[in-house]
Design an enzyme around this catalytic site. Structure first.
Site, mmCIF file in Angstrom:
data_model
loop_
_atom_site.group_PDB
_atom_site.id
_atom_site.type_symbol
_atom_site.label_atom_id
_atom_site.label_comp_id
_atom_site.label_asym_id
_atom_site.label_seq_id
_atom_site.Cartn_x
_atom_site.Cartn_y
_atom_site.Cartn_z
ATOM 1 N N CYS A 26 -29.955 52.322 34.136
ATOM 2 C CA CYS A 26 -31.056 51.994 35.063
ATOM 3 C C CYS A 26 -31.311 53.094 36.088
ATOM 4 O O CYS A 26 -32.067 53.209 37.081
ATOM 5 C CB CYS A 26 -30.525 50.786 35.940
ATOM 6 S SG CYS A 26 -30.106 49.586 34.621
ATOM 7 N N HIS A 48 -34.469 49.945 41.674
ATOM 8 C CA HIS A 48 -34.315 49.347 40.532
ATOM 9 C C HIS A 48 -34.347 47.801 40.575
ATOM 10 O O HIS A 48 -33.727 47.280 41.244
ATOM 11 C CB HIS A 48 -32.971 49.627 39.809
ATOM 12 C CG HIS A 48 -32.431 49.273 38.663
ATOM 13 N ND1 HIS A 48 -33.479 48.892 37.629
ATOM 14 C CD2 HIS A 48 -31.360 48.480 38.229
ATOM 15 C CE1 HIS A 48 -32.743 48.140 36.563
ATOM 16 N NE2 HIS A 48 -31.372 47.835 37.215
ATOM 17 N N ASN A 58 -35.092 42.568 34.400
ATOM 18 C CA ASN A 58 -34.256 43.899 34.604
ATOM 19 C C ASN A 58 -34.691 44.674 33.270
ATOM 20 O O ASN A 58 -34.326 44.431 32.343
ATOM 21 C CB ASN A 58 -32.646 43.937 34.673
ATOM 22 C CG ASN A 58 -32.149 45.165 34.847
ATOM 23 O OD1 ASN A 58 -32.584 46.053 34.358
ATOM 24 N ND2 ASN A 58 -30.728 44.931 35.143
HETATM 25 O O1 UT7 Z 1 -29.131 47.054 36.003
HETATM 26 C C1 UT7 Z 1 -27.941 46.672 36.594
HETATM 27 C C2 UT7 Z 1 -27.272 45.782 35.603
HETATM 28 N N1 UT7 Z 1 -26.792 44.563 36.047
HETATM 29 C C3 UT7 Z 1 -26.736 43.960 37.191
HETATM 30 O O2 UT7 Z 1 -27.022 44.421 38.089
HETATM 31 C C4 UT7 Z 1 -26.319 42.374 37.298
HETATM 32 C C5 UT7 Z 1 -25.540 42.310 38.603
HETATM 33 N N2 UT7 Z 1 -25.043 40.970 38.868
HETATM 34 C C6 UT7 Z 1 -25.964 39.886 39.023
HETATM 35 O O3 UT7 Z 1 -27.225 39.879 39.094
HETATM 36 C C7 UT7 Z 1 -25.184 38.418 38.886
HETATM 37 O O4 UT7 Z 1 -23.854 38.450 39.109
HETATM 38 C C8 UT7 Z 1 -25.508 37.648 37.765
HETATM 39 C C9 UT7 Z 1 -27.056 37.109 38.136
HETATM 40 C C10 UT7 Z 1 -25.442 38.117 36.641
HETATM 41 C C11 UT7 Z 1 -24.757 36.323 37.993
HETATM 42 O O5 UT7 Z 1 -24.862 35.489 39.265
HETATM 43 P P1 UT7 Z 1 -23.475 35.043 40.190
HETATM 44 O O6 UT7 Z 1 -24.110 34.579 41.132
HETATM 45 O O7 UT7 Z 1 -22.639 36.305 40.208
HETATM 46 O O8 UT7 Z 1 -22.917 34.158 39.104
HETATM 47 P P2 UT7 Z 1 -21.527 34.065 38.442
HETATM 48 O O9 UT7 Z 1 -21.399 35.027 37.239
HETATM 49 O O10 UT7 Z 1 -20.506 34.002 39.536
HETATM 50 O O11 UT7 Z 1 -21.497 32.759 37.459
HETATM 51 C C12 UT7 Z 1 -21.531 31.285 38.482
HETATM 52 C C13 UT7 Z 1 -21.729 30.117 37.630
HETATM 53 C C14 UT7 Z 1 -20.758 30.250 36.295
HETATM 54 O O12 UT7 Z 1 -20.261 29.051 36.084
HETATM 55 P P3 UT7 Z 1 -18.866 28.347 36.667
HETATM 56 O O13 UT7 Z 1 -17.761 29.435 36.121
HETATM 57 O O14 UT7 Z 1 -19.105 28.598 38.130
HETATM 58 O O15 UT7 Z 1 -19.003 27.013 36.125
HETATM 59 C C15 UT7 Z 1 -21.282 30.672 35.140
HETATM 60 O O16 UT7 Z 1 -20.805 30.269 34.051
HETATM 61 O O17 UT7 Z 1 -22.787 29.951 36.781
HETATM 62 C C16 UT7 Z 1 -22.894 30.069 35.394
HETATM 63 N N3 UT7 Z 1 -23.797 30.838 34.704
HETATM 64 C C17 UT7 Z 1 -24.976 30.077 34.424
HETATM 65 N N4 UT7 Z 1 -25.566 28.884 34.727
HETATM 66 C C18 UT7 Z 1 -26.690 28.653 34.193
HETATM 67 C C19 UT7 Z 1 -23.909 32.217 34.276
HETATM 68 N N5 UT7 Z 1 -25.234 32.400 33.730
HETATM 69 C C20 UT7 Z 1 -25.799 31.142 33.917
HETATM 70 C C21 UT7 Z 1 -27.065 30.851 33.312
HETATM 71 N N6 UT7 Z 1 -27.433 29.625 33.654
HETATM 72 N N7 UT7 Z 1 -27.741 31.668 32.742
#
Ligand code: UT7
Length: 322
Positions: free
Chosen positions: A112, A249, A279
């Protein structure tokens, strides 16, 4: 010594847009979850075009916009982590397709941050004096590495390309840049692993798809963006008040919001189009610049900061006087 000025920027994305509702038919997710956690509404996904083909579209648009002839290009750099082949490089495929017979060509893998890394490399080539005009493209077909059964990653990524033709100029252009990497945290985001295969080893399956520790990347990004932008303002002596736009980004709206708050800047200073693209890794900043230019947002003399972060881990920022 010359500076490196931006002659023009352009962008391209595949026609097919995949909405959050489309993805909710594939995995257990919802428009509400995706939009509230990331700011993404839809993303473009290739139905056949590979990375080089998108690059060629951007290159053709740039040549038309600037009137530069392909043979005038001295250098072509493509930032990508999703090349068509390991070899030939995507940049060589572009060089051949547009007939830029006098250009050196190579790819840069910095995820990125790739577009900023590549502009920085082009800047150094031009400042060294021998190279006058360069084509710099950021392009990704991330859908090639997306596991459409994994809801934690498949909702995030999109495909697209953007780029710039840059040239040697007396003043303005790229004023300051800073590039960073932290390889010791590299395994926090991996894609397209290629294991050794030879006559002695039995082939093990590759981890082809993206695997990401989302929270770790989120925390990393919100920490390094303000740090990196502050280095740029210190290096250049240019105050953030004098910067018209910050072009980050596009990984997550909430990351940009956090960074804006830490820098005490209004969110309106950040150009954001993640809602329509998701992204797109190395392409995202280039696509944003292409859109901004086509919307008439970038005028000569405007100061713009680019800031990128992501896999590697890599990050970096750049101040440009348009
Ligand atoms: O280009 C650079 C590369 N990447 C990034 O910049 C990504 C950086 N990180 C992020 O943007 C965020 O961490 C994410 C968008 C990937 C995730 O958001 P979050 O608020 O950190 O969510 P989380 O991973 O803590 O997940 C919360 C809950 C989990 O369920 P439980 O364990 O609380 O029951 C996940 O399993 O949300 C669940 N979950 C989803 N639910 C519905 C994860 N993905 C999804 C989904 N739909 N697509």
């Amino acid at each position: 010594m010359y500076n490196t000025g931006i002659m023009a920027v352009e962008c391209y994305a595949p026609e097919r847009a995949v909405t959050n509702d489309d993805l909710a038919k594939l995995v257990d997710t919802s428009d509400e979850w995706i939009y509230s956690r990331t700011g993404i509404k839809s993303r473009h996904v290739s139905t056949g075009e590979n990375t080089s083909q998108m690059c060629i579209k951007v290159a053709e648009r740039l040549l038309e916009k600037t009137g530069v002839k392909p043979e005038e290009l001295d250098l072509i750099i493509v930032a990508t982590i999703t090349p068509d082949f390991a070899t030939p490089s995507t940049a060589c495929l572009v060089q051949g397709a547009i007939g830029a017979d006098n250009a050196a060509a190579f790819d840069v893998s910095a995820a990125c941050s790739g577009f900023i890394y590549s502009l920085s490399i082009a800047d150094k080539f031009i400042k060294a004096g021998e190279y006058k005009k360069a084509l710099v493209i950021g392009a990704e077909t991330l859908s090639k590495y997306v596991d459409w059964q994994d809801r934690t990653t498949c909702v995030l990524f999109g495909d697209g390309a953007g780029g710039a033709i840059v040239e040697a100029r007396e003043r303005g252009g790229i004023i300051a840049d800073v590039l960073h990497a932290k390889g010791s945290d590299g395994m926090k985001l991996t894609g397209c692993e290629k294991k050794v295969r030879n006559f002695l080893s039995s082939p093990e399956p590759d981890r082809h798809y993206f695997i990401m520790d989302g929270k770790a990347i989120f925390n990393f990004a919100t920490k390094v963006i303000p740090q990196s932008i502050n280095i740029i303002t210190q290096k250049s002596g240019v105050s953030l008040d004098d910067v018209k736009y910050i072009v980050p980004h596009q990984a997550n709206y909430r990351i940009i919001e956090f960074a804006a708050r830490k820098l005490k800047l209004p969110i309106e200073k950040f150009y954001i189009n993640i809602d329509r693209y998701g992204n797109t890794s190395a392409a995202s900043i280039a696509i944003a610049l292409g859109e901004m230019s086509n919307e008439g947002l970038l005028q000569r003399g405007d100061k713009v900061i680019l800031t990128g972060f992501g896999a590697g881990l890599t990050w970096g920022s750049m101040l440009i006087e348009w």
